[in-house]
Structures are given as structure tokens and as C-alpha cells.
Design a protein around this motif. Sequence first.
Motif, PDB file in Angstrom:
ATOM      1  N   SER A 130       0.819  -1.216   0.000  1.00 23.55           N
ATOM      2  CA  SER A 130       0.000   0.000   0.000  1.00 23.55           C
ATOM      3  C   SER A 130       0.857   1.273   0.000  1.00 23.55           C
ATOM      4  O   SER A 130       0.376   2.349  -0.354  1.00 23.55           O
ATOM      5  CB  SER A 130      -0.946  -0.002   1.203  1.00 23.55           C
ATOM      6  N   ASP A 131       2.138   1.150   0.375  1.00 25.65           N
ATOM      7  CA  ASP A 131       3.023   2.315   0.298  1.00 25.65           C
ATOM      8  C   ASP A 131       3.322   2.699  -1.146  1.00 25.65           C
ATOM      9  O   ASP A 131       3.840   3.785  -1.408  1.00 25.65           O
ATOM     10  CB  ASP A 131       4.357   2.019   1.002  1.00 25.65           C
ATOM     11  N   TYR A 132       3.032   1.800  -2.067  1.00 25.08           N
ATOM     12  CA  TYR A 132       3.341   2.066  -3.481  1.00 25.08           C
ATOM     13  C   TYR A 132       2.110   2.469  -4.278  1.00 25.08           C
ATOM     14  O   TYR A 132       2.161   2.542  -5.501  1.00 25.08           O
ATOM     15  CB  TYR A 132       3.941   0.814  -4.138  1.00 25.08           C
ATOM     16  N   PHE A 133       0.991   2.704  -3.618  1.00 27.86           N
ATOM     17  CA  PHE A 133      -0.231   2.997  -4.372  1.00 27.86           C
ATOM     18  C   PHE A 133      -0.070   4.215  -5.281  1.00 27.86           C
ATOM     19  O   PHE A 133      -0.587   4.241  -6.394  1.00 27.86           O
ATOM     20  CB  PHE A 133      -1.427   3.192  -3.417  1.00 27.86           C
ATOM     21  N   ASP A 134       0.643   5.230  -4.812  1.00 29.20           N
ATOM     22  CA  ASP A 134       0.834   6.419  -5.664  1.00 29.20           C
ATOM     23  C   ASP A 134       1.592   6.057  -6.935  1.00 29.20           C
ATOM     24  O   ASP A 134       1.213   6.435  -8.028  1.00 29.20           O
ATOM     25  CB  ASP A 134       1.603   7.515  -4.907  1.00 29.20           C
ATOM     26  N   PHE A 135       2.683   5.313  -6.737  1.00 28.77           N
ATOM     27  CA  PHE A 135       3.484   4.919  -7.894  1.00 28.77           C
ATOM     28  C   PHE A 135       2.661   4.044  -8.836  1.00 28.77           C
ATOM     29  O   PHE A 135       2.702   4.209 -10.058  1.00 28.77           O
ATOM     30  CB  PHE A 135       4.736   4.152  -7.447  1.00 28.77           C
ATOM     31  N   MET A 136       1.903   3.125  -8.270  1.00 26.12           N
ATOM     32  CA  MET A 136       1.111   2.207  -9.102  1.00 26.12           C
ATOM     33  C   MET A 136       0.083   2.981  -9.918  1.00 26.12           C
ATOM     34  O   MET A 136      -0.168   2.667 -11.091  1.00 26.12           O
ATOM     35  CB  MET A 136       0.417   1.165  -8.234  1.00 26.12           C
ATOM     36  N   TYR A 137      -0.482   4.007  -9.304  1.00 25.00           N
ATOM     37  CA  TYR A 137      -1.459   4.830 -10.013  1.00 25.00           C
ATOM     38  C   TYR A 137      -0.774   5.562 -11.163  1.00 25.00           C
ATOM     39  O   TYR A 137      -1.248   5.555 -12.301  1.00 25.00           O
ATOM     40  CB  TYR A 137      -2.120   5.808  -9.038  1.00 25.00           C
ATOM     41  N   GLU A 138       0.366   6.174 -10.866  1.00 21.47           N
ATOM     42  CA  GLU A 138       1.134   6.885 -11.911  1.00 21.47           C
ATOM     43  C   GLU A 138       1.528   5.955 -13.046  1.00 21.47           C
ATOM     44  O   GLU A 138       1.502   6.322 -14.214  1.00 21.47           O
ATOM     45  CB  GLU A 138       2.466   7.375 -11.326  1.00 21.47           C
ATOM     46  N   ALA A 139       1.936   4.737 -12.675  1.00 22.54           N
ATOM     47  CA  ALA A 139       2.340   3.759 -13.685  1.00 22.54           C
ATOM     48  C   ALA A 139       1.152   3.409 -14.573  1.00 22.54           C
ATOM     49  O   ALA A 139       1.301   3.237 -15.788  1.00 22.54           O
ATOM     50  CB  ALA A 139       2.906   2.508 -13.014  1.00 22.54           C
ATOM     51  N   ALA A 140      -0.033   3.335 -13.971  1.00 21.19           N
ATOM     52  CA  ALA A 140      -1.242   3.034 -14.755  1.00 21.19           C
ATOM     53  C   ALA A 140      -1.533   4.179 -15.721  1.00 21.19           C
ATOM     54  O   ALA A 140      -1.877   3.959 -16.894  1.00 21.19           O
ATOM     55  CB  ALA A 140      -2.428   2.790 -13.823  1.00 21.19           C
ATOM     56  N   VAL A 141      -1.364   5.395 -15.249  1.00 26.52           N
ATOM     57  CA  VAL A 141      -1.567   6.562 -16.117  1.00 26.52           C
ATOM     58  C   VAL A 141      -0.578   6.509 -17.286  1.00 26.52           C
ATOM     59  O   VAL A 141      -0.931   6.752 -18.450  1.00 26.52           O
ATOM     60  CB  VAL A 141      -1.405   7.871 -15.303  1.00 26.52           C
TER      61      VAL A 141
END
Length: 588
Positions: A130-141
Motif C-alpha cells: 500500500s506504500d506504493y499505491f501512488d506509484f502504481m497509479y502513476e504507472a497506470a496513467v
Amino acid sequence: MSEKNKSSAARPAPASNFIRNIIDADLAAGKYAARGWGGKPGPAKVHAQAPQDAARIRTRFPPEPNGYLHIGHAKSICLNFGLAQSYGGACHMRFDDTNPEKEEQEYVDSIIHAVQWLGFDWRENIFFASDYFDFMYEAAVHLIHTGHAYVDEQTPEQMRANRGTLTEPGVASPWRERPAAESLARFGEMREGKHADGSMVLRAKIDMASPNINLRDPAIYRIRKARHHRTGDKWCVYPMYAYAHPIEDALERITHSICTLEFEDQRPFYDWLLGKLAEGGLLAQPLPQQVEFARLNLTFVVLSKRRLIQLVNEKHVAGWDDPRMPTLAGARRRGYTPQGFRLFAERIGVSKADSWIDYSVLEDCMREHLNESAERRIAVLDPVKLIIDNYPADQQEDCFAPNHPQKPDLGKRVVPLTRELWIEREDFAETPPKGFFRLFPGNSVRLRYGYVVKCTGCEKDSAGRVTAVHCEYIAGTKSGTAGADSVKVKGNIHWVSARHAHAAPVRLYDRLFKTAHPGAGGQDYLLDLNPDSAKTITAQLEAALKEAKPEERFQFERHGYFVADLRDSAPGAPVFNRAVTLRDSWKA
Ligand code: ATP
Ligand code: MG
């Protein structure tokens, strides 16, 4: 055991296996000597938390905090931490908490305790997906921008129907070719909570005709308006496991992502995803590689979290740490040891072939470690009185019992002998069956560490049940004295002085299931529960056991290995659990 084996027993050389071969080849090829490794900073976009120490390889143990760890997990833990240890690498403790609904802090805590109990140390390397949710979201974008993902607004039923089958290709969604800008807008709305759960998903755009169904545009983000145990209400979109896991590995710079065989078909997606993100500069080379091994299948237990949760919730057991549960918390209370588990992991090894391990293999490993580590004590589990008629009632003398027969340095302790003793009911027979060498009228046996006694008879109640056994001791035959061997006997029984004994509850645990494959053939696995898996008796223990500390383990001579229960023991009032009998009583 030969001398050679003995000396190497403390630190056995790890047996080679296919995973070690892969690692050896990768190290020989200098795969991790590349940029960004071993102290040098990686590309700017790599997550700030990327570890920068000089570990040669990096593995991880990635449980989802939605249940307690079980014996199968122990195999994975020993494998991942063991590899890191033997290669001078690091193993990360990572909570794969991408599914907000089923995860809880209680599970996180129990997992931390279990891994530490097994004896492994992740040092500073503890992570939460869950600490990577921001990165995962950006990666999806990023994937949407580059044409590798789109928002699909089909219903879940339509999506399922259009996925195709093993023999038929899938059908493209009508939303598949929508412009990136449109998907971006929708994805933003999903994040803002403007759409209902299940109304749309973000899908990777790969190949609807792929023979591997996992590559037919798998969903990578879904809407879930649920509170997360760590991020609270910050998110209402959550990454799918298949999408999140490779990213977690890459951000932590894992070298070998070791998982069970059912993920083999996911590997092409794992590589596709990391490849696309590395092309875009979001992740650095070298990328982690997934390596699959066969999971542990163990007879006489169930190792599925869903079933373990059911056993707890429906109260078939007393809780997650019920000593009969195949959880590590249960095994610990049962008296199993971390060393026993490590030995087990080593002995079963790792392979690519699915197979079953018999529960007795685990029990043998526990016996082996307990035999070596547990001090001996005397306990009478099914007591009946033995009265030495020619021994004065007010007399008492010291007998000496070794604490460990193979370890004389552990010394001896005094066990007092008196006129009235407790012995095992089964050590007396009024009419002895053939080959019975213990007490029966006219026969002599040795009271272990004491005298030879000759049985003279017994007393019975009105129902014919034996209430006391009588005997006479033979002076001059005491163990450890010159005359000890003057009378030869075939039987040797244990005993405790009735006046000195301490009565205590002892739980005689047995296997939780009565069949090797609970639920085999599609029947309800609960029908295979062993009705005799927990029996509590009141035993007569030698006085020294009164002071047993919680978790202290002993061999009760002639019976098996027992532990003072972690939870139910009080100072001066221990409650004992049977970990394992001396011999396998389940052998056909
Ligand atoms: P589920 O995913 O159904 O909740 P799980 O048993 O796979 O259950 P995880 O928390 O995902 O639980 O498992 C953590 C790690 O332990 C994974 O890497 C998984 O492959 C490994 N593991 C789980 N069960 C076994 C097993 N029986 N043998 C070996 N490894 C296992
Ligand atoms: Mg899993």
C-alpha cells in the motif's frame, strides 16, 4: 551418523536445487553488477524507497495479511530467507495489502511474530504494497498514455463472456480502441469516486487472442469503495494483485521473485508489465524475474486460508493458535520448534513437481530436534498406585535421573523414592498377555533409576477395576550401585513418588483430521475432522515440572514431547500440551 556428518550438522551446506542453479548462473553472468545496483542511485523515477545496500541477491516473502501463516508459508519463508542468508543477500518482509476488504492489523502482527519466531530477520526491509499505491497509479496513467491500457465499461458479465476460452480467442471490448484521453478522464473519475464499484475497470491492452488467458487484456485497477487498514479512505481504486505484485518486486529491486506454481501462467504478464514500465523509464534494469516452485501439500491438514478461517469462525477449533491448527501460531503452542521447521524445509527441498508430503515427515523433524534439545522428565499420564509393602512408610531416598541421556553435562536431578508411587495403569496386568514384561503377579521389573521390585498382587474395586498394585523391593538392586545388576529383569517402568507428585492437566493432542486428504473426492472436508484430536487428562508429574516456564519443552520419558502451554500456564501451575509422541502411532 558418521563423524563427518556430525561435524557438519551445525551448518550443513545447502543442498543444490533448481533455484540455486538459476541464482548461481545469474551471479556468474554479473547480472546484478549493472548500474543502480549496490549503492549507486537508480534512475530518478525509481521509487525513493528502493534499497541501496550491497546485497547480492534480493528475495521477498509477500503474504497477504488476510489470515495467519501456516506450515505451507513456513516452506516459502525458509526458502526465501534461507537463500538470502546463504548468498549474502537480503530478504524483504512485504505485506501484500492491495485488497482492502479482507485485511487487518491483527493479521499483520501475527505474521510478524511468526516469521520472527521461525528465526528470520528482515532488518530494515519491511514494506507494505500500500506504500506504493501512488506509484502504481502513476504507472497506470503512463500505460494509458502510451496506449497500453484502457478503461473498459463493459459489465462484469460481458467481460467474462468476451474473455473466450482455452480453445477460443476472446472478443475485443467496444471500449478497447477508445482514445487515451478518454480513458485518462475516466480513470481520473474512477479515482475520484464518481463511479460505482464494478461499473468499469482499467485493463492492460495486450492480446485478446493470446493462448494465455492472462494476457487477454487483464484488469489492472478496479473500483472498491472500501476503507484500507493503512491508507484509510485515500483510495477508492485499488490495483489488482497481478499488476501490483511485479511493481512491488521491481521497486524493491528484488532479483528473484519466488512464488508457487499456480503463478506460472502469470509470468508472461509479469514480464510484459515490467518491460513496458522500464521502457518508459519508470523502472530500472535489471528487472526482477519470477521463479516458480511447487507448493507444500501436506497430508492430514488443510492449508487454505479460506478453510482455516472457517475452522476458526465456526469454532471447530479454539482459535487461530489452537495447538491442533496447522498455523505457525498453533504449531508454536503445540510445542513444535523453529529448528524443526527449518529442518523440515531443508529435508523436503524445492522442486517444480507437485507432490504430497506425509505429515509424519514433519513430525519426524520435530522429534529429531526435540530429542536433541528437550530435557527429560517423568510424568505418569494414566496413574494407578504402586505400593511397596516392604518399604517403610516414613522412609525416603534420593534416586538420580539424567536430564538428557546424550548430554551428561546437563546433569542429573533428584527424584525421591517413597513407599507409595504412581505408575502407568498399562504397566500392570493381572493376567499378562504374551510378551508382557512389566508388572504382573510374580514378575519383577526395575523402577527406572531405583530398585528392582517384585509384584505381589493388586486391589480392585467392586467393578473389577484395579485401584492399587502391590510389590516388594529387592534391597541392594538400586540403579547406579554395585548390586544393580545382581537381579536381571526385562521390564523397566517409570514412576513418581505419590507424596511428591504434582497433578496437572495435560492435553493429549492428535491430528486434527483423521484422513490423509480431508475433503477428498469432493466431500465436505469438515466431515474428516478427527473427533479425538484433543483429550485432556490429569497427569501425575514429578515435582520439578511444577516450575516449568511457558514454552519450556520436555520429553516425558516413554511418552513423547510436551510443552508448557504458552497461554494457559500460570506460575507454579503449568498446563502441558503434547507436541508429538515418541514413535509414529499413525503408521499403517
Ligand atoms: P491466498 O492467496 O489464498 O490468500 P496464500 O496461501 O497464497 O493464500 P499468501 O499470503 O498469498 O497466501 O502467501 C504468501 C506466500 O506464501 C506466497 O509467496 C505463497 O506462494 C506462499 N505460500 C502459500 N502457501 C504455500 C504453500 N502451501 N507452500 C509453499 N508456499 C506457500
Ligand atoms: Mg496468495
